[in-house]
Design an enzyme around this catalytic site. Sequence first.
Site, PDB file in Angstrom:
ATOM      1  N   MET A   1      -5.182  -1.080   4.977  1.00  0.00           N
ATOM      2  CA  MET A   1      -6.013  -1.184   3.786  1.00  0.00           C
ATOM      3  C   MET A   1      -5.595  -2.351   2.891  1.00  0.00           C
ATOM      4  SD  MET A   1      -6.352   2.874   2.795  1.00  0.00           S
ATOM      5  CE  MET A   1      -7.530   2.578   1.464  1.00  0.00           C
ATOM      6  N   HIS A   2      -6.476  -2.685   1.948  1.00  0.00           N
ATOM      7  CA  HIS A   2      -6.203  -3.557   0.797  1.00  0.00           C
ATOM      8  C   HIS A   2      -6.112  -5.046   1.107  1.00  0.00           C
ATOM      9  CE1 HIS A   2      -5.240   0.327  -0.847  1.00  0.00           C
ATOM     10  NE2 HIS A   2      -4.067   0.399  -0.238  1.00  0.00           N
TER      11      HIS A   2
ATOM     12  N   ASP B   1      -6.712   3.173   7.299  1.00  0.00           N
ATOM     13  CA  ASP B   1      -5.818   3.785   8.284  1.00  0.00           C
ATOM     14  C   ASP B   1      -5.423   5.219   7.936  1.00  0.00           C
ATOM     15  OD1 ASP B   1      -4.308   2.921   6.138  1.00  0.00           O
ATOM     16  OD2 ASP B   1      -2.986   1.633   7.310  1.00  0.00           O
TER      17      ASP B   1
END
Length: 726
Positions: A81-82, A240
Amino acid sequence: MKYLLGIDLGTSGTKTVLFDEMGKSVASKTIEYPLYQLKNGWAEQDPDDWYNAAVNTVKAVIEESRVNPADIKALSIAGQMHGLVMIDAHGKVLRNAILWCDSRTGEECDEITNAVGKNRLIEINANPALTGFTAPKILWVRKHEKEIYDKCSCILLPKDYVRFKLTGKKAIEISDASGTNLIDIKKREWSLEILNALNIDPSLMPEIIESSAVAGTITKEAAALTGLLEGTIVAGGAGDNAAAAIGTGVCKDGQAFVTLGTSGVVFAHTSKPSIDPLGRVHTFCAAVPNSWTAMSCTLAAGLSLRWMRDEFFSYENKEESDKGNDVYDLMTSKASEIPSGSDGLIYLPYLMGERSPVLDPEARGVFFGLSARHSKAHLTRAVLEGITMSQRHNLEVLHEMGICPSVLTACGGGGRSPFWRQMLADILKCKVDTIESKEGPALGAAILAGVACGMFNSVEEGCAKFVVRGSAKSVPDEVQTKRYDAIFALYSSLYPALRPSFAKLASLRKQLDGEKVPKYKSVFSVEFERFGKIISGVDVKKVGELLEKVDCPTDSVAYVPSEPILETKELKEDIQNRVFGGLDIEIGYCSGHNRVLNCLEYHRNSELNITGTDAIFMLAPITAIKDGIVDSSSVETFFAPKGTAILFYETSLHYAPCHSDDNEVFRVCVVLPKNTNTAKPKLVKECDESRMLTHNNKWLLAHSASPEAKMGITSGVVVGTNLKLD
């Protein structure tokens, strides 16, 4: 037979797994790729490494399984992520992706907090501004690489970029979008309020889709590269951890899991958004429609163990690999021979800064209590325990939010290792179970793909059919739990004690790297927190105007404890109620010109200072006093801009005649409870306590070069260099 593909796009590599319609793994393939760390705390990857890994792993599992591509009904991706992926109008990547574990964006997080408001940001997004999130990365690129920012046509997250390359469709899936700091969590849409506050063009942010929705189909080009059929359905996928939740069957209230991969996560499902008002853990949208998750994320869980492997067990790693063994088994075996507590060695797993629950990008890893008797086995056990202690730290925050799972499903390395799984049960003080599948996020992605293509009617149905509970379970050992309670008490005290030191280390690293650092630390910095705090709401503009009317010397320092010009009715009432709990107060001032540290004073009551000019304060903690003596090396210097209201704690020593930074006269308003302060003393008053006490409230410590010391006003002593500002 029908098949589904689950792709797990991780930080270390991408793993693709082919599942049959019973949820059984038919074939899998992993391809690793590099992580680029150009500076301390930076972490980047090439997005096309992800895409190439996805293409080649899909191709490999189709070839290995010899499955007819026509029988593969859908796929989806679970992704780290991110990460910030920026593409131009032609879909070309403009720069390496800045990853979730990158901690360069501390200043940008402050900008976001100031622009949106800390409380308002949490109200909308359920999370504070964090260096790991996407929004501060966008601001960093805009500030430091404007030519790249200006070319950007679309912002994507890692798995969404790979899905775009496979389908030609730009979109961001909801669970991943939750980690950008840019969505309205409750409405499950982009927040125009946040985007406008940050001056981010909403057109840069693509459509948000649900995790199990059809996001597109495989293009002709992607089909040729992967071996899939053109038109194969691609679902939205999930971040995830959201995918791992589905892959472990966590899709209903009361269910939770703990995973110890590169990062460490405690993750709980909830049918309504449950928000920590301090933002210590995250609330995201779940991969299940109209559901949310509460989750923590420690940045260097498995990464800490990998670091141990690479730096301390490189020789053993080669030996075990040659034998066909996993060196982690050797490491945990050696660690199991060491008693719990690692013979007094405690590890803080902050190798990449930390997110949950301490929210500090400047934190760094620590071995506390290291002695000559400690071996590699001790260090390994301490790392395992420190990682697990960090999960307990987070679980206790979830308990505060009313989320109290009695059983946690363990996945990742912690779930596979009986030794580590028992440690989880002992430290977290709850039952730990497992699932049969070892695929976690990839299985969750496959279930989402199954919903998108109609194989399942819902995510819950997919979990019921694909997720099989494991027979391996662990229950807390009462003796070990009591030992770990005592260890955790010390563990949890270390970060607060080290927080200002981590901030100092960050400044030192910048100096050593040749970066420019501010001449003085700010009263808004972490390092100032142990001395006092900033008070909002005070009419500092009015105070500044009144201070201008005060007659002050230009060649010396004036100090008046009570000044009628400042003691207006409105100001007194506001300050005494806002700051002093209704106690009657007196408002005075300190002004003049002085750039040498002559003495430090300590008020038994907290003292409020309001700067009428830019000012500099010299401060020391009360703990620096030893038998009436303080060394000037304990003194720290902080800059306070004009119009700042600062409450100095009663445990802070400070040099009351503070300084302007421009050789001009300074003006500072000084507020204390009434009758607890005196003007600058001329003679000491004898009392039952030492002659450091100049009145019933104020202690004074003077340097031998000061007028106070020469006049014999106090026996309190400042030793060391008589500090002078440049």
